[in-house]
Design an enzyme around this catalytic site. Structure first.
Site, PDB file in Angstrom:
ATOM      1  N   ARG A  21     -11.572   2.155   7.707  1.00  0.00           N
ATOM      2  CA  ARG A  21     -10.955   0.895   8.114  1.00  0.00           C
ATOM      3  C   ARG A  21     -12.001  -0.151   8.515  1.00  0.00           C
ATOM      4  NH1 ARG A  21      -5.606   0.223   9.351  1.00  0.00           N
ATOM      5  NH2 ARG A  21      -5.048   2.390   9.560  1.00  0.00           N
ATOM      6  N   ARG A  79      -2.633 -10.415  12.182  1.00  0.00           N
ATOM      7  CA  ARG A  79      -2.991  -9.227  11.408  1.00  0.00           C
ATOM      8  C   ARG A  79      -3.921  -9.560  10.252  1.00  0.00           C
ATOM      9  NH1 ARG A  79       2.510  -6.287   9.929  1.00  0.00           N
ATOM     10  NH2 ARG A  79       3.458  -8.104  10.854  1.00  0.00           N
ATOM     11  N   LYS A 108       0.828  -1.218   0.000  1.00  0.00           N
ATOM     12  CA  LYS A 108       0.000   0.000   0.000  1.00  0.00           C
ATOM     13  C   LYS A 108       0.860   1.265   0.000  1.00  0.00           C
ATOM     14  CE  LYS A 108      -2.523  -0.700   3.647  1.00  0.00           C
ATOM     15  NZ  LYS A 108      -2.423  -2.099   4.113  1.00  0.00           N
ATOM     16  N   ARG A 162      11.897  -9.005   5.810  1.00  0.00           N
ATOM     17  CA  ARG A 162      12.128  -7.570   5.983  1.00  0.00           C
ATOM     18  C   ARG A 162      13.138  -7.311   7.101  1.00  0.00           C
ATOM     19  NH1 ARG A 162       6.786  -4.165   5.689  1.00  0.00           N
ATOM     20  NH2 ARG A 162       6.313  -5.068   7.714  1.00  0.00           N
ATOM     21  N   ARG A 209      11.621  -6.295  12.759  1.00  0.00           N
ATOM     22  CA  ARG A 209      10.569  -5.780  13.624  1.00  0.00           C
ATOM     23  C   ARG A 209       9.989  -6.930  14.423  1.00  0.00           C
ATOM     24  NH1 ARG A 209       7.614  -2.576   9.300  1.00  0.00           N
ATOM     25  NH2 ARG A 209       8.876  -0.713   9.202  1.00  0.00           N
TER      26      ARG A 209
END
Ligand SMILES: [Zn+2]
Length: 211
Positions: A83, A166, A8, A122, A155
């Site tokens: 959202r 998520r 996004k 990541r 992270r």
């Protein structure tokens, strides 16, 4: 719209560059309002200070105000809003009132396996914030930031377990929003597992149908 890891942020950067429209993210808007001590900002702050979420009606009032500013005359990009279905339904009344309806919803679709690969690969630099990926965007020296030489970290929530949580949250709260706009016939579903350039071509194709 799309789950975490769908790209996004990358797509919104490309859209903003291509179309010269303002980027309206609820996070930024909230911070701006609080920093500038606006009436809505102070109201939002009172909730945050008490450890509560800022209620939908406050967020929606901020979006309403923001969309009436001059830079939104020829269009706008909403990011991270609405959202939830409740927000989308409440926002529909505002869209009609101010005459700036949502005309296109981009739904970035990515398979779970692709997301796992993107997210678990990541690496971030804790010092300067640079973001890498062990396969797609490796640093020159493994584990070391190209920019500042710090040791790269992962992270804490970039794990398969957290991704599953998520994704569940996304399915539960955001999918109904996409379905809501689908009924209006304005959703473009785009396969976001492709290369960035290919995804953006599809995005442009979807946006080219707009006035
Ligand atoms: Zn760094």
């Amino acid at each position: 719209m799309g789950p975490a890891g769908a790209g996004k942020g990358t797509m919104s950067d490309l859209i903003l560059k291509e179309y010269d429209i303002p980027h309206i993210s609820t996070g930024d808007m909230l911070r701006d309002n609080v920093r500038n001590n606006t009436e809505l900002g102070n109201l939002a702050k009172s909730y945050m200070d008490a450890g509560n979420l800022v209620p939908d009606d406050v967020i929606i009032a901020m979006v309403e105000k923001r969309l009436q500013e001059d830079d939104c005359q020829k269009g706008y990009l909403l990011d991270g809003f609405p959202r939830t279905l409740v927000q989308a339904e409440a926002f529909e009344k505002i869209e009609n009132k101010i005459g700036k309806p949502v005309e296109c919803v981009i739904a970035l679709e990515v398979g779970f396996d692709t997301l796992v690969e993107r997210i678990t690969g990541r690496r971030i630099c804790p010092k300067c914030g640079a973001i890498y990926h062990i396969h797609n965007k490796p640093s020159k020296i493994e584990g070391i930031c190209d920019v500042c030489g710090s040791e790269l970290t992962q992270r804490k929530d970039d794990t398969v377990e957290q991704l599953t949580v998520r994704m569940d949250g996304y399915e539960k709260s955001t999918k109904p929003v996409i379905d809501f706009y689908d009924k209006r016939g304005i959703v473009s579903y785009i396969d976001a597992s492709q290369e960035t350039a290919a995804v953006f071509e599809k995005v442009k194709e979807a946006l080219s149908k707009l006035k």
